[in-house]
Design a protein around this motif. Structure first.
Motif, short mmCIF file in Angstrom:
data_model
loop_
_atom_site.label_atom_id
_atom_site.label_comp_id
_atom_site.label_asym_id
_atom_site.label_seq_id
_atom_site.Cartn_x
_atom_site.Cartn_y
_atom_site.Cartn_z
N GLU A 80 -9.63 -22.41 -16.54
CA GLU A 80 -8.23 -22.04 -16.29
C GLU A 80 -7.50 -23.07 -15.44
OE1 GLU A 80 -10.72 -19.34 -13.47
OE2 GLU A 80 -10.94 -20.39 -15.36
N PHE A 81 -8.23 -23.78 -14.57
CA PHE A 81 -7.57 -24.77 -13.72
C PHE A 81 -7.03 -25.94 -14.55
CE2 PHE A 81 -10.90 -22.97 -10.79
CZ PHE A 81 -10.02 -22.13 -10.15
N SER A 82 -7.82 -26.37 -15.54
CA SER A 82 -7.36 -27.45 -16.42
C SER A 82 -6.18 -26.99 -17.26
CB SER A 82 -8.51 -27.90 -17.33
OG SER A 82 -9.54 -28.47 -16.58
N LEU A 83 -6.21 -25.73 -17.72
CA LEU A 83 -5.10 -25.20 -18.51
C LEU A 83 -3.82 -25.15 -17.68
CD1 LEU A 83 -6.91 -22.28 -20.38
CD2 LEU A 83 -6.17 -24.45 -21.35
N LEU A 84 -3.92 -24.64 -16.46
CA LEU A 84 -2.74 -24.59 -15.57
C LEU A 84 -2.23 -25.99 -15.27
CD1 LEU A 84 -3.88 -21.79 -13.10
CD2 LEU A 84 -1.90 -21.68 -14.61
N ASN A 86 -2.50 -28.69 -17.16
CA ASN A 86 -1.85 -29.24 -18.34
C ASN A 86 -0.47 -28.64 -18.55
OD1 ASN A 86 -4.04 -30.87 -18.87
ND2 ASN A 86 -5.01 -29.41 -20.27
N LEU A 87 -0.34 -27.32 -18.31
CA LEU A 87 0.95 -26.65 -18.48
C LEU A 87 1.98 -27.18 -17.50
CD1 LEU A 87 0.12 -22.88 -19.13
CD2 LEU A 87 1.35 -24.44 -20.65
N THR A 88 1.62 -27.25 -16.23
CA THR A 88 2.58 -27.70 -15.22
C THR A 88 2.93 -29.17 -15.42
OG1 THR A 88 0.73 -28.07 -13.69
CG2 THR A 88 1.92 -26.00 -13.49
N SER A 89 1.97 -29.98 -15.86
CA SER A 89 2.25 -31.40 -16.12
C SER A 89 3.25 -31.54 -17.27
CB SER A 89 0.96 -32.15 -16.45
OG SER A 89 0.09 -32.17 -15.35
N ALA A 90 3.06 -30.72 -18.32
CA ALA A 90 3.97 -30.78 -19.46
C ALA A 90 5.37 -30.34 -19.07
CB ALA A 90 3.43 -29.90 -20.59
N LEU A 91 5.46 -29.29 -18.26
CA LEU A 91 6.77 -28.77 -17.86
C LEU A 91 7.50 -29.70 -16.90
CD1 LEU A 91 5.93 -24.98 -17.37
CD2 LEU A 91 7.36 -25.97 -19.15
N SER A 92 6.74 -30.39 -16.06
CA SER A 92 7.34 -31.23 -15.01
C SER A 92 7.43 -32.69 -15.42
CB SER A 92 6.52 -31.10 -13.72
OG SER A 92 6.38 -29.75 -13.35
N ASP A 93 7.17 -32.99 -16.68
CA ASP A 93 7.20 -34.36 -17.17
C ASP A 93 8.57 -34.99 -16.90
OD1 ASP A 93 7.31 -36.71 -18.84
OD2 ASP A 93 5.64 -35.89 -19.99
N ASP A 94 8.55 -36.21 -16.42
CA ASP A 94 9.81 -36.91 -16.08
C ASP A 94 10.67 -37.19 -17.32
OD1 ASP A 94 9.19 -36.90 -13.41
OD2 ASP A 94 8.31 -38.91 -13.42
N ASP A 95 10.07 -37.15 -18.51
CA ASP A 95 10.82 -37.47 -19.72
C ASP A 95 11.60 -36.27 -20.26
OD1 ASP A 95 9.90 -40.06 -19.71
OD2 ASP A 95 8.15 -39.62 -20.96
N LYS A 124 -6.02 -32.26 -7.18
CA LYS A 124 -6.33 -32.61 -8.57
C LYS A 124 -5.61 -31.69 -9.55
CE LYS A 124 -10.14 -32.73 -11.89
NZ LYS A 124 -11.61 -32.56 -12.09
N TYR A 125 -5.69 -30.40 -9.32
CA TYR A 125 -5.18 -29.44 -10.30
C TYR A 125 -3.73 -29.03 -10.07
CZ TYR A 125 -9.97 -28.84 -11.98
OH TYR A 125 -11.22 -29.05 -12.51
N PHE A 126 -3.30 -29.00 -8.82
CA PHE A 126 -1.99 -28.41 -8.52
C PHE A 126 -1.03 -29.35 -7.80
CE2 PHE A 126 -5.02 -24.81 -8.58
CZ PHE A 126 -4.49 -24.13 -9.66
N ARG A 127 -1.49 -30.51 -7.39
CA ARG A 127 -0.65 -31.43 -6.59
C ARG A 127 -0.01 -30.65 -5.45
NH1 ARG A 127 3.01 -34.25 -11.26
NH2 ARG A 127 1.41 -34.49 -12.83
N ALA A 128 -0.75 -29.69 -4.92
CA ALA A 128 -0.18 -28.74 -3.95
C ALA A 128 -0.39 -29.22 -2.52
CB ALA A 128 -0.82 -27.37 -4.12
#
Length: 404
Positions: A80-84, A86-95, A124-128
């Protein structure tokens, strides 16, 4: 081998979206029960991310409750950590052509040492952020956390916490906020915005600013097969610029209160709406609205079954070496403003009484309460879910109203 791994990951991803949709709907119904006539706005994805952060530090019953409620218990541990991620990376993409800001952080009492592996995984997973504070200085801590949240949400989310939220026994606070800004692919023209009556479910009416346009949108008419939801209801999906993000509006018939439609809202239905709306020309009347809500996640999550992490029985020992740590406070504050441009921006306009025009195409007249979702059309993940029971109200003694 690589193909098998890809198929496995895709099946995990589909399962994850199904379970988080279920979690989203359960949260919505929980919040609905708490405020019968209130607007609702929350971010299921952002809450899932926050709980993922806690899950990284949890063990035993604390870990199992989180995985159970979020539906992760059927996944291999850690997937689930990898899935979360990937989702947040896709949503927060600079492009992307929209802006999404997640603000997630753990604030821990000074003097408690973090487990280095936990900190590594959080980054690693959350940039938190994980920060230490002195909760005995409650006013200073509230100011520090509020400032941090403002900086991460373009100053739209303010005063998330107060000094009263902390005491000398507070050891850990979970903070979660989300901000979104997007422009409609088909923007409303400000000169078409007019005052209009909005009929509330309690029978009263308020004056609001109603936007109008005729354009190509995704639209469908659905029926629950009974009279529970008043028969046929409308679903409109309006994409934001770039078409990755969209707002889906679910509108009962004029004479049907939203409370009659809400019981049928289930996770599989969200997917049915998304798969069956068709692109066509639609006349849209949509009120400007601004919804903002602060949620006590502690009580809400406890009602859903996540209880252990908020008690002295919590096992968060993957965060630190000690076992006396538990979450004393968990809050989310979400903000959404919808205008002619899209989300968050504001446009001024004159106000002239609006008249209904001859209907040439399907017409969505959102002049009564409606349910909405803002989701990523590519991934299916739900960024916001909520309802509008009362839009922005124009008072008769407002200067703009008097000039009508």
């Amino acid at each position: 081998m690589l193909m098998c791994l890809l198929v496995l990951l895709l099946s995990y991803y589909a399962y994850y979206l199904d379970t988080t949709s279920e979690f989203s709907v359960r949260l919505y119904h929980q919040l609905k029960a708490a405020g019968v006539q209130d607007n609702i706005i929350f971010s299921p994805l952002s809450i899932a991310i926050a709980l993922g952060m806690v899950e990284l530090g949890a063990k035993g019953a604390s870990l199992e409750e989180i995985r159970q409620v979020l539906g992760f218990n059927h996944l291999l541990p850690g997937v689930e950590f990898s899935l979360l991620q990937n989702l947040t990376s896709a949503l927060s993409d600079d492009d992307t052509q929209y802006v999404i800001r997640f603000a997630n952080s753990l604030f821990l009492q000074e003097g408690v040492t973090f487990n280095p592996e936990f900190l590594h995984l959080m980054r690693k997973y959350f940039r938190a952020d994980v920060e230490t504070v002195d909760f005995t200085e409650s006013a200073a801590v509230a100011e520090q956390i509020n400032s941090w949240v403002e900086n991460h949400t373009e100053s739209k989310i303010r005063e998330l916490l107060s000094a009263d939220d902390f005491s000398s026994v507070t050891r850990l606070t979970l903070v979660n906020a989300v901000y979104f800004r997007g422009s409609w692919k088909n923007q409303f023209r400000p000169e078409n915005t007019r005052t209009f009556s909005f009929s509330k479910d309690d029978g009263s009416e308020v004056q609001t600013l109603m936007m109008y346009q005729q354009g190509d949108f995704y639209y469908g008419e659905f029926s629950d097969g009974s009279q529970e939801a008043g028969g046929v209801y409308q679903v409109l999906e309006m994409p934001y610029e770039g078409e990755d993000m969209s707002m889906m509006i679910v509108l009962p018939r004029q004479e049907v209160p939203l409370a009659s439609l809400e019981p049928i809202i289930k996770a599989p239905l969200l997917e049915e709406w998304a798969n069956n709306v068709k692109r066509q020309k639609v006349e849209v009347y949509l009120p400007r609205f601004k919804v903002e809500q602060k949620i006590d996640l502690r009580s809400t999550l406890q009602e859903l079954g996540i209880k252990n992490i908020f008690t002295s029985d919590a096992d968060l020992s993957a965060m630190t070496d000690g076992k006396d740590l538990y979450i004393g406070k968990a809050v989310q504050k979400a903000y959404l403003e919808v205008t002619e441009e899209g989300a968050e921006g504001a446009v001024g306009s004159g106000m002239i009484a609006l008249t209904r025009t001859l209907v040439l195409y399907p017409q969505v007249m959102a002049d009564h309460p409606f349910f909405f979702i803002i989701r990523n059309r590519r991934t299916g993940s739900i960024l916001f879910m909520g309802r509008v029971m009362t839009p922005e109200v124009i008072e008769p003694n407002d200067q703009d109203f008097d000039s009508m």
